[in-house]
Scaffold this motif. Structure first.
Motif, PDB file in Angstrom:
ATOM      1  N   GLY A 185      53.738  29.416  69.600  1.00  0.00           N
ATOM      2  CA  GLY A 185      54.265  30.520  68.810  1.00  0.00           C
ATOM      3  C   GLY A 185      54.727  31.668  69.682  1.00  0.00           C
ATOM      4  O   GLY A 185      54.893  31.524  70.884  1.00  0.00           O
ATOM      5  N   ARG A 186      54.893  32.834  69.058  1.00  0.00           N
ATOM      6  CA  ARG A 186      55.464  33.996  69.748  1.00  0.00           C
ATOM      7  C   ARG A 186      54.614  35.205  69.418  1.00  0.00           C
ATOM      8  O   ARG A 186      55.020  36.053  68.616  1.00  0.00           O
ATOM      9  CB  ARG A 186      56.888  34.217  69.252  1.00  0.00           C
ATOM     10  CG  ARG A 186      57.793  33.062  69.499  1.00  0.00           C
ATOM     11  CD  ARG A 186      59.022  33.182  68.634  1.00  0.00           C
ATOM     12  NE  ARG A 186      59.935  32.123  68.983  1.00  0.00           N
ATOM     13  CZ  ARG A 186      60.710  32.163  70.060  1.00  0.00           C
ATOM     14  NH1 ARG A 186      60.726  33.207  70.849  1.00  0.00           N
ATOM     15  NH2 ARG A 186      61.476  31.144  70.339  1.00  0.00           N
ATOM     16  N   PRO A 187      53.451  35.318  70.052  1.00  0.00           N
ATOM     17  CA  PRO A 187      52.503  36.359  69.646  1.00  0.00           C
ATOM     18  C   PRO A 187      53.111  37.758  69.644  1.00  0.00           C
ATOM     19  O   PRO A 187      52.928  38.515  68.682  1.00  0.00           O
ATOM     20  CB  PRO A 187      51.383  36.249  70.685  1.00  0.00           C
ATOM     21  CG  PRO A 187      51.555  34.909  71.323  1.00  0.00           C
ATOM     22  CD  PRO A 187      52.975  34.504  71.153  1.00  0.00           C
ATOM     23  N   GLY A 188      53.869  38.114  70.672  1.00  0.00           N
ATOM     24  CA  GLY A 188      54.454  39.457  70.748  1.00  0.00           C
ATOM     25  C   GLY A 188      55.404  39.706  69.601  1.00  0.00           C
ATOM     26  O   GLY A 188      55.395  40.758  68.955  1.00  0.00           O
ATOM     27  N   GLU A 189      56.222  38.697  69.321  1.00  0.00           N
ATOM     28  CA  GLU A 189      57.230  38.835  68.271  1.00  0.00           C
ATOM     29  C   GLU A 189      56.578  38.893  66.889  1.00  0.00           C
ATOM     30  O   GLU A 189      57.085  39.537  65.983  1.00  0.00           O
ATOM     31  CB  GLU A 189      58.193  37.637  68.309  1.00  0.00           C
ATOM     32  CG  GLU A 189      58.898  37.436  69.631  1.00  0.00           C
ATOM     33  CD  GLU A 189      59.835  38.585  69.961  1.00  0.00           C
ATOM     34  OE1 GLU A 189      60.200  39.344  69.054  1.00  0.00           O
ATOM     35  OE2 GLU A 189      60.170  38.718  71.156  1.00  0.00           O
ATOM     36  N   VAL A 190      55.467  38.178  66.755  1.00  0.00           N
ATOM     37  CA  VAL A 190      54.831  38.088  65.432  1.00  0.00           C
ATOM     38  C   VAL A 190      54.340  39.451  64.983  1.00  0.00           C
ATOM     39  O   VAL A 190      54.499  39.853  63.827  1.00  0.00           O
ATOM     40  CB  VAL A 190      53.684  37.056  65.464  1.00  0.00           C
ATOM     41  CG1 VAL A 190      52.857  37.129  64.194  1.00  0.00           C
ATOM     42  CG2 VAL A 190      54.262  35.653  65.635  1.00  0.00           C
ATOM     43  N   GLU A 191      53.768  40.196  65.917  1.00  0.00           N
ATOM     44  CA  GLU A 191      53.297  41.546  65.589  1.00  0.00           C
ATOM     45  C   GLU A 191      54.463  42.410  65.115  1.00  0.00           C
ATOM     46  O   GLU A 191      54.381  43.093  64.100  1.00  0.00           O
ATOM     47  CB  GLU A 191      52.714  42.142  66.873  1.00  0.00           C
ATOM     48  CG  GLU A 191      51.525  43.026  66.662  1.00  0.00           C
ATOM     49  CD  GLU A 191      51.082  43.540  68.015  1.00  0.00           C
ATOM     50  OE1 GLU A 191      51.373  44.719  68.269  1.00  0.00           O
ATOM     51  OE2 GLU A 191      50.507  42.749  68.815  1.00  0.00           O
ATOM     52  N   HIS A 192      55.558  42.314  65.860  1.00  0.00           N
ATOM     53  CA  HIS A 192      56.768  43.051  65.518  1.00  0.00           C
ATOM     54  C   HIS A 192      57.257  42.635  64.122  1.00  0.00           C
ATOM     55  O   HIS A 192      57.585  43.473  63.284  1.00  0.00           O
ATOM     56  CB  HIS A 192      57.829  42.751  66.594  1.00  0.00           C
ATOM     57  CG  HIS A 192      59.149  43.420  66.404  1.00  0.00           C
ATOM     58  ND1 HIS A 192      60.215  43.182  67.233  1.00  0.00           N
ATOM     59  CD2 HIS A 192      59.593  44.301  65.479  1.00  0.00           C
ATOM     60  CE1 HIS A 192      61.254  43.908  66.820  1.00  0.00           C
ATOM     61  NE2 HIS A 192      60.903  44.591  65.763  1.00  0.00           N
ATOM     62  N   ALA A 193      57.257  41.311  63.867  1.00  0.00           N
ATOM     63  CA  ALA A 193      57.750  40.790  62.590  1.00  0.00           C
ATOM     64  C   ALA A 193      56.877  41.257  61.431  1.00  0.00           C
ATOM     65  O   ALA A 193      57.377  41.585  60.345  1.00  0.00           O
ATOM     66  CB  ALA A 193      57.801  39.269  62.619  1.00  0.00           C
ATOM     67  N   THR A 194      55.578  41.316  61.658  1.00  0.00           N
ATOM     68  CA  THR A 194      54.660  41.737  60.598  1.00  0.00           C
ATOM     69  C   THR A 194      54.955  43.178  60.206  1.00  0.00           C
ATOM     70  O   THR A 194      55.057  43.517  59.024  1.00  0.00           O
ATOM     71  CB  THR A 194      53.197  41.591  61.080  1.00  0.00           C
ATOM     72  OG1 THR A 194      53.037  40.258  61.565  1.00  0.00           O
ATOM     73  CG2 THR A 194      52.207  41.866  59.977  1.00  0.00           C
ATOM     74  N   ARG A 195      55.140  44.020  61.218  1.00  0.00           N
ATOM     75  CA  ARG A 195      55.464  45.430  60.934  1.00  0.00           C
ATOM     76  C   ARG A 195      56.820  45.540  60.234  1.00  0.00           C
ATOM     77  O   ARG A 195      56.989  46.264  59.260  1.00  0.00           O
ATOM     78  CB  ARG A 195      55.515  46.222  62.250  1.00  0.00           C
ATOM     79  CG  ARG A 195      54.165  46.723  62.721  1.00  0.00           C
ATOM     80  CD  ARG A 195      54.349  47.838  63.755  1.00  0.00           C
ATOM     81  NE  ARG A 195      55.371  47.536  64.767  1.00  0.00           N
ATOM     82  CZ  ARG A 195      55.147  46.855  65.894  1.00  0.00           C
ATOM     83  NH1 ARG A 195      53.932  46.400  66.150  1.00  0.00           N
ATOM     84  NH2 ARG A 195      56.112  46.636  66.764  1.00  0.00           N
TER      85      ARG A 195
END
Ligand code: GLU
Ligand code: MG
Length: 464
Positions: free
Chosen positions: A9-19
């Motif tokens: 997955g893309r942990p850094g991107e996921v946080e961004h996507a959630t926000r």
């Protein structure tokens, strides 16, 4: 823009996507469109609820690879490597291009990269291909700026099926025509502004019902994304105004068509190579070779710049479609038009316009092809042929030879033959994607064999 895939997955991107998803929901967005363009030039989509954005970013959304060999009429063919019912890909949205759609309340839009389930870029993903090309160049200090002009014809939404009835009667470039679609044109400007698209111009064009939007230049991947987004916006607004829009190269047979002219400039170490040089019109040696490469690449790239059977209804001499492979300064009948811009602005504005391209072209394959051809010219130090002034249609065979001018293919069959035998296109697209391009073009040809120009125009009118 994404880095290469991260296993797990893309942990850094996921946080961004959630926000981002929370912000989108607060703005009334319910769904996110995941958008890509297939080999035939058709914009295909899947969509997820806004709450699914983070998961889509982490893991992608499933999609069959079968669209690599889909035709514009949704029938399918296959190539040696692609097609058939097997396999699955992941559509991974690019969060940095995510846009809230002003003309489709409740929706946001994002272009995707298509990846394998192992997290590698899919071999036939045109967006990844263009990005790889641009990144390779950037590593050598070379960057590109591109913009795709959008011409379209507006028809009445209440026209009988199978008919195109222009939604205005006023003359080309006429104020009457702007008045007739005043609300629609203002809505386009407003929607594009709210979507962060800087519009250079919007104006009534030449053909029946025709208008044009030109937009600011961007990095090539962003410029290709933007071409897809602008068309989706115009389409949605047309529907809301009781209109129907055609981006097809030939809305009706026998007239002036819709172009998708490409503006392109090449920059070395942040400096525009198309200005300030000692060559013609301020071109540096790199710009001359870039233009030479482009001119040489246009015949084999016809199957990409003009990919539809309808494209060849548009490709007529003296129709401002640039059907002669040569260059001129501000000449509208040469395939490549050297643009210097206004004195004082040239280091920013100078570029080349490729006039032969249309909007049936997959914009990622298109920009990859043009940039690849130009790069080829620079790598080989290609010498720029003579400038052509006036309409090359006046040349007989001897005149064409003397000026080093070639007529671009007069039909898709000829275009496919040129594409197939060209070392440039193979190197650029790779065997798998090149094979898909050839298979799809051949199948479009087989489908339309023996059709009248009118039937071809009608069949492709609303597709692109
Ligand atoms: N509509 C023309 C075309 O097919 C172009 C007109 C213009 O030069 O803007 O490309
Ligand atoms: Mg135009």
């Amino acid at each position: 823009m994404f880095d290469d895939p991260v296993p797990g997955g893309r942990p850094g991107e996921v946080e961004h996507a959630t926000r981002q998803a929370e912000e989108l929901a607060a703005r009334g967005v319910h769904g996110v469109v995941l958008s890509w363009v297939d080999t035939a030039g058709v914009n295909r989509v899947k969509a997820v609820p806004v709450g699914g954005l983070a998961s889509a970013v982490a893991w992608g959304v499933g999609m069959s690879p079968v669209f690599d060999t889909f035709l514009a009429d949704d029938s399918l063919t296959s190539s040696e490597h692609l097609g058939g019912p097997d396999g699955d890909l992941r559509l991974v949205p690019d969060l940095y291009r995510l846009t809230v759609l002003a003309a489709q309340p409740g929706w946001a839009w994002a272009p995707v990269d298509r990846m394998t389930q192992d997290g590698a870029p899919w071999v036939a993903c045109s967006r990844s291909l263009l990005r790889r090309l641009v990144r390779r160049a950037a590593a050598e200090g070379v960057t590109y700026r591109a913009a795709i002009e959008i011409e379209f014809a507006l028809g009445r939404g209440d026209a009988p099926p199978g008919e195109f009835v222009p939604a205005c009667d006023g003359p080309a470039y006429g104020m009457t025509r702007l008045v007739e679609q005043s609300d629609f044109c203002a809505a386009v400007l407003s929607a594009l502004a709210s979507q962060g698209v800087d519009v250079d111009q919007i104006h009534p064009e030449y053909a029946a019902g025709q208008y044009e939007i030109s937009v600011g230049a961007l990095d090539p991947v962003a410029a290709a994304d933007r071409s897809v987004l602008v068309r989706a916006t115009v389409r949605a607004l047309a529907q809301r105004h009781g209109l129907r829009v055609s981006f097809s190269p030939a809305v009706v047979a026998g007239g002036v068509g819709n172009g998708g002219h490409v503006h392109l400039s090449s920059w070395l170490g942040g400096v525009n190579v198309h200005a300030g040089g000692s060559g013609p019109y301020g071109m540096t040696a790199a710009a001359e070779s870039f233009v030479a490469g482009l001119v040489a690449g246009l015949p084999p790239l016809a199957a990409v710049t003009a990919p539809s059977p309808a494209s060849y209804l548009r490709w007529q001499p003296s129709h401002w479609a640039g059907v002669f492979a040569c260059w001129g300064h501000e000449t509208r009948e040469t395939a490549v038009r050297v643009v210097t811009g206004m004195v004082g602005s040239r280091n920013r504005a100078a570029n080349v316009e490729v006039k032969c391209a249309d909007l049936a072209a997959n914009p990622y394959l298109l920009l990859a092809g043009l940039i690849g051809a130009g790069r080829d010219g620079v790598a080989s130090g290609a010498a720029l042929g003579p400038e052509v002034t006036g309409d090359p249609v006046r040349f007989d065979d001897a005149g064409l030879a003397e000026h080093g001018v070639r007529r671009l293919p007069s039909g898709l069959a000829e275009a496919v033959r040129e594409f197939e035998t060209s070392p440039l296109t193979k190197a650029l697209y790779g065997e798998v994607l090149a094979g898909a391009i050839i298979a799809v073009r051949r199948a479009e040809l087989a489908r339309t064999a023996g059709w009248s120009p009118e039937r071809v125009a009608e069949a492709y009118r609303w597709v692109y």
